[in-house]
Design a protein around this motif. Structure first.
Motif, short mmCIF file in Angstrom:
data_model
loop_
_atom_site.label_atom_id
_atom_site.label_comp_id
_atom_site.label_asym_id
_atom_site.label_seq_id
_atom_site.Cartn_x
_atom_site.Cartn_y
_atom_site.Cartn_z
N GLY A 85 23.24 34.70 37.90
CA GLY A 85 23.97 33.85 38.83
C GLY A 85 25.15 34.61 39.41
O GLY A 85 25.22 35.84 39.36
N ILE A 86 26.10 33.87 39.97
CA ILE A 86 27.30 34.46 40.58
C ILE A 86 28.51 33.75 40.00
O ILE A 86 28.52 32.51 39.88
N SER A 87 29.53 34.50 39.62
CA SER A 87 30.76 33.91 39.10
C SER A 87 31.96 34.53 39.81
O SER A 87 31.91 35.67 40.27
N SER A 88 33.03 33.78 39.87
CA SER A 88 34.30 34.26 40.42
C SER A 88 35.43 33.53 39.74
O SER A 88 35.31 32.33 39.43
N VAL A 89 36.54 34.25 39.51
CA VAL A 89 37.73 33.66 38.91
C VAL A 89 38.92 33.98 39.81
O VAL A 89 39.11 35.14 40.19
N TYR A 90 39.71 32.96 40.14
CA TYR A 90 40.90 33.14 40.97
C TYR A 90 42.12 32.56 40.25
O TYR A 90 42.00 31.52 39.60
N MET A 91 43.25 33.24 40.39
CA MET A 91 44.48 32.77 39.76
C MET A 91 45.63 32.84 40.75
O MET A 91 45.66 33.72 41.61
N TRP A 92 46.58 31.92 40.60
CA TRP A 92 47.76 31.92 41.45
C TRP A 92 48.90 31.20 40.74
O TRP A 92 48.67 30.39 39.84
N GLU A 93 50.12 31.50 41.14
CA GLU A 93 51.29 30.86 40.53
C GLU A 93 51.47 29.45 41.07
O GLU A 93 51.11 29.16 42.23
N ASP A 94 51.99 28.56 40.22
CA ASP A 94 52.33 27.23 40.69
C ASP A 94 53.85 27.07 40.72
O ASP A 94 54.60 28.02 40.49
N ASP A 95 54.31 25.85 41.00
CA ASP A 95 55.75 25.62 41.17
C ASP A 95 56.44 25.27 39.86
O ASP A 95 57.66 25.02 39.86
N ASN A 96 55.70 25.25 38.75
CA ASN A 96 56.29 24.84 37.47
C ASN A 96 56.42 26.01 36.49
O ASN A 96 56.36 25.81 35.27
N GLU A 97 56.56 27.22 37.02
CA GLU A 97 56.72 28.43 36.22
C GLU A 97 55.47 28.74 35.38
O GLU A 97 55.53 29.51 34.44
N GLY A 98 54.38 28.13 35.71
CA GLY A 98 53.11 28.43 35.07
C GLY A 98 52.16 29.04 36.09
O GLY A 98 52.57 29.64 37.07
N PHE A 99 50.86 28.85 35.86
CA PHE A 99 49.88 29.34 36.83
C PHE A 99 48.64 28.47 36.77
O PHE A 99 48.48 27.64 35.87
N VAL A 100 47.79 28.66 37.76
CA VAL A 100 46.53 27.91 37.85
C VAL A 100 45.39 28.90 37.93
O VAL A 100 45.49 29.94 38.60
N ALA A 101 44.30 28.62 37.24
CA ALA A 101 43.11 29.47 37.26
C ALA A 101 41.91 28.63 37.66
O ALA A 101 41.76 27.48 37.22
N CYS A 102 41.06 29.19 38.50
CA CYS A 102 39.84 28.52 38.94
C CYS A 102 38.64 29.39 38.56
O CYS A 102 38.53 30.53 39.01
N PHE A 103 37.76 28.85 37.73
CA PHE A 103 36.55 29.53 37.29
C PHE A 103 35.35 28.90 38.01
O PHE A 103 35.14 27.68 37.88
N LEU A 104 34.59 29.70 38.74
CA LEU A 104 33.49 29.19 39.55
C LEU A 104 32.17 29.82 39.11
O LEU A 104 32.10 31.01 38.82
N ILE A 105 31.12 29.00 39.12
CA ILE A 105 29.77 29.48 38.81
C ILE A 105 28.81 28.90 39.83
O ILE A 105 28.85 27.70 40.13
N LYS A 106 27.96 29.76 40.37
CA LYS A 106 26.88 29.31 41.25
C LYS A 106 25.57 29.89 40.73
O LYS A 106 25.42 31.11 40.64
N LYS A 107 24.65 29.01 40.41
CA LYS A 107 23.35 29.42 39.89
C LYS A 107 22.26 28.86 40.79
O LYS A 107 22.11 27.65 40.94
N ASP A 108 21.52 29.76 41.43
CA ASP A 108 20.37 29.38 42.25
C ASP A 108 19.14 29.48 41.36
O ASP A 108 18.68 30.58 41.04
#
Length: 256
Positions: free
Chosen positions: A110-133
């Motif tokens: 399949g295909i995977s991607s992970v994205y991260m970015w800072e948030d406004d609360n001195e932490g961060f956010v991570a997005c884990f994506l999976i696409k399976k055909d």
């Protein structure tokens, strides 16, 4: 807005983009809310520099360009684009490498991607994506499905570290669609989506990736069980009631 969201939740994932476009034309004043709350089937782009595909979503988009997690470049290129900090980018690279292994072990490709970015609360956010055909012509290794897609979106908000602990909030969405077409069963289609949330406060001694990985693994297990019980279990029950097997019909017939 509530009625629109209710309608979109009941639409098959492969028709959700058409439904969203129609609702945006009917409710232009709610366009920002609809675009931020509605999950659409994931799309992919090739990263020619790294010779890998990456998944497109709102979390790696800037204007009409999308950032690749492999090369950290936008496609197409734009000026003054947003990028994660060097420390967060290092964590993002490591997460993509680990998640690619997870993808192969649990999804058999399949295909995977992970994205991260800072948030406004001195932490961060991570997005884990999976696409399976899962179709015969896609990533499906077993070739049972004529068409099939599994799209998973896991968004984790990580709070700032306090006394060796951090608060994690995971929101997961699974979109599933499949179609079979063979002589024994004929053509059969099934599709739907499910969303769940999990909050945990965990020690960060082993690192954020370990904590996020365990949460995603646990959540995906629960979502698979829910899909199996709700979609496949109920569908099997309805089909068996409407078209009982020949053996069951014989048992119901009175002895002549």
């Amino acid at each position: 807005m509530e009625a629109a969201m209710g309608l979109l939740r009941r639409m098959p994932p492969k028709h959700s983009e058409t439904a969203l476009s129609a609702l945006l034309s009917l409710l232009p004043h709610h366009s920002s809310d609809l675009l931020s709350q509605v999950d659409l089937p994931l799309q992919v782009l090739p990263d020619s520099e790294c010779r890998k595909e990456f998944i497109l979503c709102e979390y790696n988009r800037d204007a009409d360009s999308y950032r690749s997690p492999w090369s950290n470049k936008y496609h197409p290129p734009i000026e003054d684009a947003l990028y994660p900090s060097s420390e967060l980018r290092k964590l993002e690279v490591e997460a993509n490498e680990i998640f690619a292994i997870y993808l192969d072990q649990y999804y058999e490709g399949g295909i995977s991607s992970v994205y991260m970015w800072e948030d406004d609360n001195e932490g961060f956010v991570a997005c884990f994506l999976i696409k399976k055909d899962g179709s015969k012509s896609g990533h499906g290794r077993r070739g049972y499905l004529e068409e099939g897609a599994w799209d998973a979106v896991h968004v984790i908000q990580v709070g700032p570290e306090e006394e060796g602990m951090a608060q994690y909030c995971l929101t997961s969405t699974i979109m599933l669609s499949l179609t079979t077409d063979d002589e024994s069963s004929g053509k059969f289609s099934l599709s739907g989506s499910i969303r769940r949330q999990m909050k945990m406060k965990l020690a960060v001694a082993e690192g954020h990736l370990c904590n996020m990985g365990r949460m995603i693994e646990e959540m995906e297990g629960k979502l698979r069980n829910s899909l199996d019980q709700v979609y496949f279990g109920k569908t099997r029950e309805m089909v068996c009631n409407l078209r009982p097997p020949a053996e069951a019909v014989q048992m119901r017939l009175p002895d002549s």
